[in-house]
Write an enzyme that holds these catalytic residues in place. Sequence first.
Site, PDB file in Angstrom:
ATOM      1  N   ILE A   1      47.559  -2.196 102.806  1.00  0.00           N
ATOM      2  CA  ILE A   1      48.719  -2.458 101.952  1.00  0.00           C
ATOM      3  C   ILE A   1      48.482  -3.630 101.006  1.00  0.00           C
ATOM      4  O   ILE A   1      49.272  -3.856 100.082  1.00  0.00           O
ATOM      5  CB  ILE A   1      50.008  -2.692 102.766  1.00  0.00           C
TER       6      ILE A   1
ATOM      7  N   THR B 181      57.195 -11.768 116.897  1.00  0.00           N
ATOM      8  CA  THR B 181      56.407 -12.238 118.029  1.00  0.00           C
ATOM      9  C   THR B 181      57.211 -13.231 118.855  1.00  0.00           C
ATOM     10  O   THR B 181      58.055 -13.959 118.317  1.00  0.00           O
ATOM     11  CB  THR B 181      55.110 -12.933 117.546  1.00  0.00           C
TER      12      THR B 181
ATOM     13  N   LYS C 238      55.641 -15.681 110.925  1.00  0.00           N
ATOM     14  CA  LYS C 238      56.575 -14.722 111.515  1.00  0.00           C
ATOM     15  C   LYS C 238      58.004 -15.277 111.534  1.00  0.00           C
ATOM     16  O   LYS C 238      58.973 -14.558 111.265  1.00  0.00           O
ATOM     17  CB  LYS C 238      56.127 -14.364 112.926  1.00  0.00           C
TER      18      LYS C 238
ATOM     19  N   TYR D 195      50.468 -18.598 112.447  1.00  0.00           N
ATOM     20  CA  TYR D 195      50.941 -17.240 112.759  1.00  0.00           C
ATOM     21  C   TYR D 195      52.422 -17.256 113.126  1.00  0.00           C
ATOM     22  O   TYR D 195      53.236 -16.516 112.558  1.00  0.00           O
ATOM     23  CB  TYR D 195      50.106 -16.668 113.906  1.00  0.00           C
TER      24      TYR D 195
ATOM     25  N   ASP E 267      47.835   2.849 108.221  1.00  0.00           N
ATOM     26  CA  ASP E 267      47.040   1.772 108.804  1.00  0.00           C
ATOM     27  C   ASP E 267      45.752   1.623 108.017  1.00  0.00           C
ATOM     28  O   ASP E 267      45.300   2.577 107.379  1.00  0.00           O
ATOM     29  CB  ASP E 267      46.729   2.034 110.286  1.00  0.00           C
TER      30      ASP E 267
ATOM     31  N   ARG F 237      52.519 -16.664 131.242  1.00  0.00           N
ATOM     32  CA  ARG F 237      52.985 -15.585 130.393  1.00  0.00           C
ATOM     33  C   ARG F 237      53.738 -14.558 131.246  1.00  0.00           C
ATOM     34  O   ARG F 237      53.500 -14.444 132.459  1.00  0.00           O
ATOM     35  CB  ARG F 237      51.810 -14.889 129.687  1.00  0.00           C
TER      36      ARG F 237
ATOM     37  N   TYR G 290      37.889 -21.761 120.857  1.00  0.00           N
ATOM     38  CA  TYR G 290      38.413 -21.226 119.603  1.00  0.00           C
ATOM     39  C   TYR G 290      37.990 -22.018 118.371  1.00  0.00           C
ATOM     40  O   TYR G 290      37.829 -21.462 117.294  1.00  0.00           O
ATOM     41  CB  TYR G 290      39.954 -21.201 119.646  1.00  0.00           C
TER      42      TYR G 290
ATOM     43  N   ASN H  14      53.996 -10.257 125.266  1.00  0.00           N
ATOM     44  CA  ASN H  14      52.719  -9.969 125.915  1.00  0.00           C
ATOM     45  C   ASN H  14      52.624  -8.555 126.479  1.00  0.00           C
ATOM     46  O   ASN H  14      52.508  -8.352 127.688  1.00  0.00           O
ATOM     47  CB  ASN H  14      52.449 -11.002 127.015  1.00  0.00           C
TER      48      ASN H  14
END
Length: 366
Positions: free
Chosen positions: A54, A117, A167, A163, A31, A235, A308, A192
């Site tokens: 990485i 995800t 994915k 995102y 990590d 959710r 946001y 979630n």
Amino acid sequence: MRVLVFGAGGFIGSHLCRRLLESGYEVTAVDVRRDYKVRSFEGHPALTYITQDIRDHAWPLDAYVRDSDLVIDLIAHANPGLYIRIPLEVFQLNFIENLRIAESCVRHGKRLIQFSTCEVYGRTVASIEGIGLQDPEDPRHATFSEDRSELILGPVCKHRWIYASAKQLLERVLHAYGLEQGLNYTIIRPFNFIGPNIDFLPDERDGIPRVFSFFMDALMHGRPMVLVNGGRQRRCYTYIDDAIDCTQRIVENPGGVCDRQIFNIGHPGNEVRISEFAVMMREIYMEKFARRGERAVEIVEQSGEEFYGAGYDDSDRRIPDITKARTLLGWEPKWGLRAMLEATMEYYVNEYARDVLGSHRIPAEA
């Protein structure tokens, strides 16, 4: 078995590494940081922990993949604030850098467990303007199956979807490598997850963490709980212990049932509106954790763009179809929503506040 875990210091990774070590695996954990999340398993004799980004291509990633038996990749920018602020970096990490890991697995014939995800499912049919449904509230319109559901994302100008796009593209490339070059992969789509160590709180570092952490920060510091776009989104929350139970079964892969499969991991019975989620968290906090005389915080509303920034969008509702995990792995989630919230909030009010923030909260009943 030697397991190489990328993203081992994050929320899911730290819980998974501890479980793997407890189950007798030899773990090489990688990590970019090493913080409080790894305290529960650092020092284990079967652990090698490497602090490494990485994106530094001088680091011999290929050699570590070659020397492992199984590779688990959890590396991601999984933070809605970052999708808006640095979309190119989100794409580069979530697709380009993760693809390097996958291609190394192809070269060395290693099995790869890739965390994706549930955001790849995007929006429900019921959310699309102009589509007439007899009963738009029917859960069937929001229940997503790994191998049958359509993936509906927002327009390009809503770059919050970069995102999910990154994915989804990675999943498609893994599928193609499986078809053409025999890559043995399993893709996990988390729904979630919450639990201890889910996130930093906003005061600690730049960035916007997930819903639970924002609400928890507001409760602990007496600030309003902000509902983005009124908290109308729904959710299905899943406790981390349930999620790790299912992931461990995927690692064990009995009879090869997980080979080249995609699995939803989630709790379809825990669906809740974000506005209801906020009310439940506030009720639990006032009942169990508030100091004497402490008043309940306000719940306020704010638009997505105000909160946001420009380019924000969101999925309206997502319920996991977990038939495959039930059938192939015999897995069933156990934790209900209120129980998981109480357990997670207790961690943040007590252990996290003491060990990370340097202050210990006194429960209301003390």
